[in-house]
Design an enzyme around this catalytic site. Structure first.
Site, mmCIF file in Angstrom:
data_model
loop_
_atom_site.group_PDB
_atom_site.id
_atom_site.type_symbol
_atom_site.label_atom_id
_atom_site.label_comp_id
_atom_site.label_asym_id
_atom_site.label_seq_id
_atom_site.Cartn_x
_atom_site.Cartn_y
_atom_site.Cartn_z
ATOM 1 N N SER A 105 0.845 -1.196 0.000
ATOM 2 C CA SER A 105 0.000 0.000 0.000
ATOM 3 C C SER A 105 0.891 1.262 0.000
ATOM 4 C CB SER A 105 -0.965 -0.044 1.191
ATOM 5 O OG SER A 105 -1.991 0.902 1.033
ATOM 6 N N ASP A 245 -9.340 -6.170 -3.964
ATOM 7 C CA ASP A 245 -8.400 -5.237 -3.348
ATOM 8 C C ASP A 245 -8.784 -3.788 -3.623
ATOM 9 O OD1 ASP A 245 -5.969 -4.099 -2.398
ATOM 10 O OD2 ASP A 245 -4.780 -5.721 -3.243
ATOM 11 N N HIS A 272 -7.115 -6.132 0.402
ATOM 12 C CA HIS A 272 -5.927 -5.277 0.402
ATOM 13 C C HIS A 272 -4.758 -5.876 1.175
ATOM 14 C CE1 HIS A 272 -4.017 -1.511 -0.426
ATOM 15 N NE2 HIS A 272 -3.975 -1.096 0.828
#
Length: 295
Positions: A105, A245, A272
């Protein structure tokens, strides 16, 4: 398995660092957590990767969260420049001349900024896990996903964005549902301990650098646009994401299409935090990719 914890001096502050496994002749893997402000906690689920991949794992809490210094009274520190400087300092302090990077991320954004803007030496490859190269595309894709939510939740989110008020209960319930669908399940008593562990700090760092939620970048990273610059990253790259995601297949494919030397692994039915949901499969993919770079 050997675990070493230490505090790394970083200017007037301290960076908490956790090293898994013994040093080998293989380049260690530095894990860059998300957020900003999410802490290293969830990366502890990958400890067995040190054995699978035959190398040390090095994870740390970035400034502003976890067991590192949390100078929330100086939010101006919460910038990409600071966090890149912290990464450089960590490598220097530990003498990490050869490394691989895994950024999840925001951590992937940090890796991209580091590689494109600072041209570091000794980075052998990069794993970009559920991350992004464009804040604009990310926001667009997440707003597309919001359109699949119940109408009342869409209205609550639009109202919060229009008024810039994210304190309402209807909005917070809608946002929680969105994150449950695409980020991660809410931890329960049966969840692994690192996922249940209370996070320290991070909220000011997240709000300052990113914004009030995932789909509305208002912070100092709002102009993060690196897609066309990915061509500068000549080292091997592995892009990972899940079908459910926040990093949608379009976000992932956009990175793959612009990276000169990239592979892509899309995990079915993963959100995610792919490695928290399909840990063994994730470790296998990462370990095999690392080993293939060293044949």
């Amino acid at each position: 398995m050997k675990i070493k914890e230490l505090m790394v001096p970083f200017g007037n502050y301290q960076t908490y660092c956790r090293i898994v496994g013994d040093a080998t002749d293989r380049a260690p893997l530095i894990l860059l957590h998300g957020g900003p402000g999410s802490t290293h906690n969830y990366f502890e689920l990958l400890d067995d990767l040190a054995i699978r991949a035959g190398r040390q794992l090095i994870m740390y809490d970035q400034l502003g969260c976890g067991r590192s210094s949390i100078p929330d009274n100086h939010p101006e520190l919460y910038t990409a420049k600071t966090w890149v400087s912290e990464l450089i300092n960590l490598r220097d302090y530990l003498g990490l001349n050869r490394v691989y990077l895994l950024g999840q991320s925001w951590g992937g954004m940090l890796a991209i900024i580091y590689l494109c803007d600072y041209h570091p030496q000794g980075v052998r490859g990069v794993i970009l896990s559920s991350t992004l190269s464009s804040a604009q595309l990310w926001s667009s894709e997440l707003h597309r996903l919001i359109k699949f939510m119940p109408q009342n939740e869409q209205v609550a989110i639009r109202q919060a964005e229009r008024t810039n008020d994210f304190t309402g209960t209807a909005y917070q319930a809608a946002n929680d549902h969105f994150m449950e669908l695409h980020a991660a399940a809410t931890p329960t008593n049966q969840s692994p301990e690192p996922l249940r562990r209370a996070k320290q700090g991070g909220k000011v760092a997240y709000l300052t650098a990113w914004g009030p939620n995932e789909y509305l970048p208002q912070g100092n990273l709002r102009d993060y646009e690196y897609t066309t610059r990915l061509q500068q990253i000549k080292i091997p790259a592995l892009v990972i994401d899940g079908t459910n995601d926040l990093c949608t297949p379009l976000v992932a494919k956009t990175m793959v299409d612009h990276l000169p030397n990239a592979q892509w692994k899309l995990f079915q039915n993963a959100r995610h935090m792919v490695f928290t949901e399909q840990t063994t499969a994730y470790e296998r993919v990462v370990a095999n990719w690392l080993m293939n770079q060293e044949k």
